[in-house]
Write an enzyme that holds these catalytic residues in place. Structure first.
Site, PDB file in Angstrom:
ATOM      1  N   GLU A   1     -44.699  18.518 -30.621  1.00 18.61           N
ATOM      2  CA  GLU A   1     -44.670  16.841 -30.017  1.00 18.61           C
ATOM      3  C   GLU A   1     -45.860  16.580 -30.312  1.00 18.61           C
ATOM      4  O   GLU A   1     -46.655  15.808 -29.536  1.00 18.61           O
ATOM      5  CB  GLU A   1     -44.370  17.274 -28.604  1.00 18.61           C
TER       6      GLU A   1
ATOM      7  N   GLU B   1     -36.653  22.792 -29.756  1.00 18.96           N
ATOM      8  CA  GLU B   1     -36.680  23.071 -28.219  1.00 18.96           C
ATOM      9  C   GLU B   1     -35.697  22.326 -27.209  1.00 18.96           C
ATOM     10  O   GLU B   1     -35.519  21.192 -27.712  1.00 18.96           O
ATOM     11  CB  GLU B   1     -38.398  22.301 -27.806  1.00 18.96           C
TER      12      GLU B   1
END
Length: 841
Positions: A438, A514
């Site tokens: 991220e 994820e």
């Protein structure tokens, strides 16, 4: 005291520096000579004696003021800063610390270096009072050459390590100290360099393997020596080739090894239910041809022969991920590095316990989120057959927390990435690298350049493995070209953007890097049952009906719909396999709450209901029949109490006290949720019923619930009954998932984990029991830790007493190095005690 693990040749020795370390928090030394503890004559008599690996913070106490952060968590979409009390675990990891020990080497030892598999954090290493090396990233394995600092007369050497952890440097609990092993390696004058062996399998045809071998040697003469490779009864010699500096040689060869088995995560023949992958010992030696074949140095490594293929077939068809030609759908979980009651201090038995539990669920992969892994963990993945996404960073140059890795990025990213590859390249279990999680730069053109440069570094040092990154802003990442750079595009959550991303991406496939982030607390059920995002309750717990997530995440079925119906989705890594310390979403602003709710297992390693949901989907070789909730609800008589069954079979009939509640079948053919963009946002969404059997209108009455399960042909395949529990009366001790308690190796490290169950007179678990449990250990083992899985508990893990949480907790028992028998006695006021004898040999 030193633990010698191996003598690998006439010269090479590897010694794990485990026992006899002295430790002290370091703040007191700032006022005097700040480096005084590094000096040879420093008096550390009153320091704490510890065993390394060691986490100085895990003994607590918990304190809401520790690393209290007033921030807006951008990854969660927050715009306004609020107070976060448990974000990094609320344990005392911030501050300075010193470790000291002594070691000896042979007189006139030609070469010595230390390997630190990780040190939290910013370690500075001193030998005999002089600075010998340093590092910054606490998760990176690194070597320090101490040849120029050791005593040449064979007298003891003083090793001191200084560490510093600063506030707001982590988004989760990082631990503190020498939390991974420290190893001393000594060699002769000519030696194979640290991390100097690389093996790349370029071809495997189920009989033979072709490998490219690179060996880096130092202080050799070149004309007189050869490097010998010995494996599977075969020997290959190749001369020293390219001199890279005075006495340093890089040696490369391509050889074909005959009659070897490949490394597979699962039995390729689907015949052996106890399958373990094949690993070979490969020995590399420097041979002096002028000295009648004298071995100057020798190092043996374990290796599995395997190739990796990913991507598309002819005509952009049949996207897949394969190992040695066998296709696998990735059924993975993300793992943070802490081990619950042990904190960040690694322990082989605790790591193996996690991996074995995950395999029982059908899991075949882990992601080391969001950091570089420990070598012990990778060794276990090699031997157990678990594929690994080895991750590097949680941030690059743009900071997610004020004092995170962004401080070091410019100067250190390349070195840390190279170290990640060199330390782990021999592990066949690692099937891909991740260069970040991220990363905010994914939305910028600069991020495109950075990701390309980082991926090129990984490819240079390891051309055999693909590179990925977990992207949470996939539209931005595609617009900037960030996503197109990656070998494997990884999407974090954003299930509603998969289709659009697939259509725009060059790669033609997507990995759920994820997924889910469903939240639950073991044994807790909330009514009415609703599909909720970001819900917080007054008690700081989440419902175990597995219908609650975060605003940015989802329930498991959203991911499964994509994986089952879209062949271009090659798998997932669920957030997370186990609860972990810190990041207590959705209770970031609630106290006391100091650990996560995301885990399929709780912080103690006890399975939540979600374990059985994933097991019913992933482990189709074994029967799964699980009922929830428990059936002890005084005061709920006559009220609607939905019952769910998690099973890998399609049909079941539920009975309440013998009365049928209906026979239902999973709903096949549903390809999306009914919410916006195909999401599952309502409790009545029929997409849920593709994977779960639910009786939503059952009214509670004491007694029992029973489910009878049927296969596709209508044959009964099993039953499960849950009864209303009576008063708590007795304690039961078992191993994980009800298995026998494991014996101990008398090595001073091995651990066994004991589940404590509070039962009624008929042997039913009492689901609301919260008795204070006391533990006493004697004989050949010692108490190591205790955990009940309650994210709101402030009881410390290192004292032998704790309240049960919903009738259960787990005790960690460790060998004290003595052979014999250990006695573990568990007591609680008003309950019949339990005792177990454990063999230690």
């Amino acid at each position: 005291m030193l633990l010698v693990t191996a003598t690998l040749s006439a010269q090479r020795q590897e010694t794990v520096l485990r026992d006899g370390w002295k430790f002290s928090r370091g703040e007191k030394f700032v006022a005097m000579n700040a480096i005084a503890p590094s000096l040879v004559g420093f008096n550390d008599k009153n320091w704490q004696t510890v065993q390394v690996p060691h986490d100085w913070a895990i003994s607590g106490p918990f304190d809401k003021e520790i690393d209290k952060q007033t921030v807006a968590i951008e990854q969660n979409g927050e715009k306004q800063a609020t107070e976060k009390t448990g974000r990094s675990g609320s344990l005392p990891w911030i501050g300075k610390g010193w470790y000291r020990t002594t070691f000896t080497v042979d007189k006139n030892c030609p070469h010595a270096y230390l390997n630190f598999d990780g040190a939290m954090s910013e370690p500075i290493v001193y030998v005999n009072g002089k600075e010998a090396g340093m590092w910054n990233y606490g998760y990176s394995s690194f070597d320090v050459d101490v040849t120029g600092y050791i005593n040449k007369d064979g007298s003891p050497n003083t090793l001191a390590v200084y560490l510093r952890n600063v506030e707001e440097s982590s988004r989760w609990y990082p631990g503190a100290g020498l939390y991974r092993p420290v190893t001393l390696i000594t060699t002769g004058r000519e030696y194979i360099c640290p991390q100097g062996i690389s093996i790349e399998t370029t071809r495997y045809n189920w009989v033979d393997a072709t490998v490219k071998v690179t060996v880096l040697c130092d202080h050799c003469h070149g004309t007189n020596e050869v490097v010998r490779m010995s494996v599977a009864g075969q020997t290959f010699d190749f001369p020293l080739q390219k001199e890279i500096h005075g006495g340093g040689f890089i040696n490369q060869a391509v050889v074909t090894v005959k009659d070897v088995k490949g490394w597979f995560p699962e039995d390729p023949d689907n015949e052996d239910e106890n399958f373990r992958p094949t690993l070979y010992d490969i020995t590399f030696s420097i041979i002096d041809n002028n000295g009648l074949g004298k071995v100057l140095d020798s190092k043996t490594v374990k290796y599995g022969f395997r190739t990796i293929n990913y991507g598309l077939g002819y005509g952009r068809q049949n996207p897949s991920f394969s190992v040695n030609g066998c296709k696998y759908k990735i059924k993975g979980v993300c793992l943070h590095h802490d081990l619950g009651m042990l904190g960040a201090a690694v322990n082989k038995a605790a790591l193996e316990r996690q991996l074995v539990l995950l395999k029982s669920m059908g899991c075949n992969a882990i992601r080391t989120a969001h950091n570089m892994p420990s070598q012990w963990q990778m060794d276990l993945c090699d031997s157990l057959g678990i594929m690994v996404m080895a991750e590097s960073f949680d941030m690059w140059k743009y900071p997610k927390v004020k004092n995170g890795y962004a401080r070091f990025y410019d100067d250190w990213w390349r070195t840390d990435l190279i170290n990640l590859v060199k330390a782990n390249q021999l592990h066949p279990s690692i099937v891909m690298w991740s260069i970040g999680n991220e990363i905010p730069e994914q939305g910028s053109k600069e991020g495109n350049r950075m990701s390309r440069e980082m991926q090129n570094v990984m490819h240079f040092w390891d051309p055999t493995r693909p590179v990925t990154s977990g992207m949470d802003r996939i539209d931005n990442a595609i617009s900037t070209g960030f996503a197109q750079v990656l070998d494997i595009p990884g999407i974090n959550y954003r299930t509603h953007r998969y289709q659009a991303a697939y259509e725009r991406l060059r790669q033609g496939f997507i990995l759920g890097s994820e997924t889910a982030s469903t939240v639950s607390s073991r044994g807790v059920y909330k009514f009415p049952v609703e599909r909720l995002d970001g819900k917080a309750y007054d008690d700081g717990q989440c419902s175990s009906y597995d219908m609650e997530a975060c605003w940015w995440s989802n329930v498991p079925e959203e991911d499964w719909l994509l994986q089952d119906d879209k062949d271009w989705v090659i798998g997932e890594f669920v957030w997370t396999g186990f609860d972990y310390l810190g990041e207590p979403t959705p209770y970031d602003e609630y106290w006391p709450s100091r650990s996560s709710y995301f885990g399929i297992f709780d912080l103690a390693g006890l399975p939540k209901d979600r374990y059985y949901l994933y097991r019913s989907k992933w482990n189709t070789d074994e029967t799964t029949i699980h009922l929830l909730p428990h059936w002890t609800w005084p005061g709920r008589e006559g009220q609607v109490t939905p019952v769910y069954c998690y099973t890998n079979y399609p049909t079941a009939e539920l009975f309440v006290n013998g009365k049928s509640q209906g026979k239902i079948t999973k709903k096949e053919g549903i390809s999306s949720g009914t919410g916006k963009d195909g999401r599952i946002s309502d409790i009545n969404d029929p997409a849920i019923d593709r994977y779960r059997l639910r009786w939503n209108n059952v009214k509670y009455e004491p007694g029992e619930i029973k489910v009878v399960v049927y296969d596709k042909e209508g044959n009964e395949v099993g039953r499960k009954t849950v009864k209303t529990a009576g008063a708590a009366l007795q304690i039961q001790l078992t191993g994980d998932l009800g298995a026998p308690i494991k014996s101990l190796k008398a090595d001073g490290e091995d651990m066994t984990f004991i589940t404590v169950n509070i039962l009624d007179k008929d042997g039913n678990l009492v689901p609301d029991a919260s008795n204070q449990i006391d533990v006493e250990v004697s004989g050949s083992a010692k108490f190591k830790g205790i955990c009940n899985g309650d994210a709101t508990s402030l009881e410390v893990f290192t004292q032998p007493t704790m309240k049960a949480f919903h009738g259960q907790l787990v005790i960690g028992i460790q060998s004290n190095g003595e052979q014999g028998t250990a006695k573990v006695q568990v007591t609680a006021k008003g309950l019949k005690p339990a005792t177990v004898q454990i063999n230690c040999k």
